[in-house]
Motif scaffolding. Structure first.
Motif, PDB file in Angstrom:
ATOM      1  N   PHE A  58      69.003  -6.864 133.270  1.00 34.08           N
ATOM      2  CA  PHE A  58      68.714  -7.625 132.056  1.00 34.08           C
ATOM      3  C   PHE A  58      69.784  -7.282 131.027  1.00 34.08           C
ATOM      4  N   HIS A  59      70.434  -8.315 130.498  1.00 36.98           N
ATOM      5  CA  HIS A  59      71.522  -8.127 129.540  1.00 36.98           C
ATOM      6  C   HIS A  59      71.029  -8.544 128.154  1.00 36.98           C
ATOM      7  N   PRO A  60      70.599  -7.604 127.334  1.00 35.82           N
ATOM      8  CA  PRO A  60      70.015  -7.971 126.044  1.00 35.82           C
ATOM      9  C   PRO A  60      71.020  -8.530 125.042  1.00 35.82           C
ATOM     10  N   ALA A  61      72.244  -7.994 125.041  1.00 36.68           N
ATOM     11  CA  ALA A  61      73.270  -8.439 124.095  1.00 36.68           C
ATOM     12  C   ALA A  61      74.605  -7.859 124.539  1.00 36.68           C
ATOM     13  N   PRO A  62      75.724  -8.471 124.125  1.00 42.22           N
ATOM     14  CA  PRO A  62      77.038  -7.966 124.555  1.00 42.22           C
ATOM     15  C   PRO A  62      77.276  -6.500 124.211  1.00 42.22           C
ATOM     16  N   GLU A  63      76.717  -6.035 123.094  1.00 38.32           N
ATOM     17  CA  GLU A  63      76.978  -4.653 122.677  1.00 38.32           C
ATOM     18  C   GLU A  63      76.020  -3.657 123.318  1.00 38.32           C
ATOM     19  N   HIS A  64      75.072  -4.139 124.124  1.00 36.91           N
ATOM     20  CA  HIS A  64      74.118  -3.259 124.789  1.00 36.91           C
ATOM     21  C   HIS A  64      74.435  -3.147 126.282  1.00 36.91           C
ATOM     22  N   GLN A  65      74.141  -2.000 126.840  1.00 39.40           N
ATOM     23  CA  GLN A  65      74.270  -1.823 128.279  1.00 39.40           C
ATOM     24  C   GLN A  65      73.159  -2.603 128.988  1.00 39.40           C
ATOM     25  N   GLN A 114      67.403 -17.627 124.136  1.00 38.65           N
ATOM     26  CA  GLN A 114      68.391 -16.574 124.337  1.00 38.65           C
ATOM     27  C   GLN A 114      68.317 -15.953 125.730  1.00 38.65           C
ATOM     28  N   VAL A 115      67.263 -16.238 126.461  1.00 38.95           N
ATOM     29  CA  VAL A 115      67.104 -15.668 127.810  1.00 38.95           C
ATOM     30  C   VAL A 115      66.770 -16.745 128.843  1.00 38.95           C
ATOM     31  N   ARG A 116      67.047 -17.988 128.519  1.00 40.43           N
ATOM     32  CA  ARG A 116      66.654 -19.070 129.420  1.00 40.43           C
ATOM     33  C   ARG A 116      67.327 -18.957 130.785  1.00 40.43           C
ATOM     34  N   GLN A 117      68.502 -18.325 130.842  1.00 40.80           N
ATOM     35  CA  GLN A 117      69.197 -18.218 132.127  1.00 40.80           C
ATOM     36  C   GLN A 117      68.391 -17.442 133.165  1.00 40.80           C
ATOM     37  N   TYR A 118      67.473 -16.592 132.717  1.00 43.47           N
ATOM     38  CA  TYR A 118      66.652 -15.822 133.657  1.00 43.47           C
ATOM     39  C   TYR A 118      65.583 -16.688 134.332  1.00 43.47           C
ATOM     40  N   PHE A 119      65.450 -17.916 133.866  1.00 35.19           N
ATOM     41  CA  PHE A 119      64.452 -18.827 134.423  1.00 35.19           C
ATOM     42  C   PHE A 119      65.100 -20.028 135.115  1.00 35.19           C
ATOM     43  N   TRP A 120      66.403 -19.986 135.295  1.00 30.83           N
ATOM     44  CA  TRP A 120      67.088 -21.083 135.963  1.00 30.83           C
ATOM     45  C   TRP A 120      66.686 -21.166 137.429  1.00 30.83           C
TER      46      TRP A 120
END
Length: 244
Positions: A58-65, A114-120
């Motif tokens: 899970f990628h929460p944001a570019p600045e987060h691991q 912001q997380v729709r890609q996880y439901f593609w």
């Protein structure tokens, strides 16, 4: 095999030539059809399938691991894809996976867009024996996929479906029980794409249980999770992305 005219009368040109006969009132006329029909690969069938795209991070944001995301454990051919035929009898496990996605989204105060890609999702038409693999990379929700499936499943003649996006195009035609499908890259003259010809009834018979199976899965997931994100709908206020 003769082509059907608009009034149901047979025309005597074979279906892969560049002309078809159409009856207009008491007149018959010839019209040019797509030249690629002549090069379409004859096959017996295509297997349609819809799959859920899975993520192991899970990628929460570019600045987060990225954070680990546990995948469902039921058997499947591809680690990061769950086909509807594989999910049957494992609906609760798939719902639990999406529940973990929703929990991580809430943890990082993310909205559904912001997380729709996880439901593609993915739609494919395959014939392994004939090495034919047709994909629909720009269709990532059931609603977008069903436009194509419903067109093929219906009874219309002539052009059934025509769509394109960046580097991809698909069109489907039907004449007198024969189906022509072509996938190509409209942005490149060097990629021939794939074109096939097959009996329409066979694909229709396979589409019917796929649509029924998918509809049941969508209903189950919507009941368990709230927002109907897979159908391209809007988030419900009491769904798992509700920040209250």
């Amino acid at each position: 095999m003769a082509l059907a005219s608009a009034t149901g009368k047979p025309c005597h040109n074979p279906p892969i030539v560049k002309k078809i006969c159409l009856s207009v009132g008491d007149r018959s006329e010839e019209r040019t059809v797509e030249s690629w029909f002549a090069d379409a690969k004859p096959i017996d069938s295509l297997e349609p399938e819809i799959a859920f795209r899975l993520w192991d991070q899970f990628h929460p944001a570019p600045e987060h691991q990225p954070e680990p995301l546990d995948l469902p454990e039921f058997p499947r051919a591809s680690r990061l894809l769950a086909r509807t035929s594989e999910v049957t009898a494992h609906e609760a496990e798939l719902a639990a996976y999406y529940g973990r996605v929703a929990a991580l989204a809430r943890q990082h105060a993310l909205k559904i867009h912001q997380v729709r890609q996880y439901f593609w999702m993915d739609l494919r038409l395959d014939n392994e024996e004939a090495d034919v693999h047709l994909s629909f990379p720009w269709y990532d929700t059931v609603s977008s996929m069903d436009h194509f499936l419903a067109a093929v499943a219906g009874n219309d003649q002539g052009m059934l479906h025509d769509d394109q996006d960046q580097g991809w195009a698909v069109e489907a035609w039907a004449f007198d029980g024969t189906l022509y499908i072509r996938q190509s890259n409209p942005d490149s003259d060097d990629e021939p794409g794939q074109s096939v010809v097959l009996p329409r009834a066979d694909l229709q018979a396979r589409i019917a249980p796929l649509r029924e199976r998918t509809a049941k899965l969508m209903a189950y997931l919507a009941k368990e999770l709230g927002p109907d994100v897979w159908l391209g709908g809007e988030v419900q206020s009491a769904g798992p992305f509700d920040q209250r």
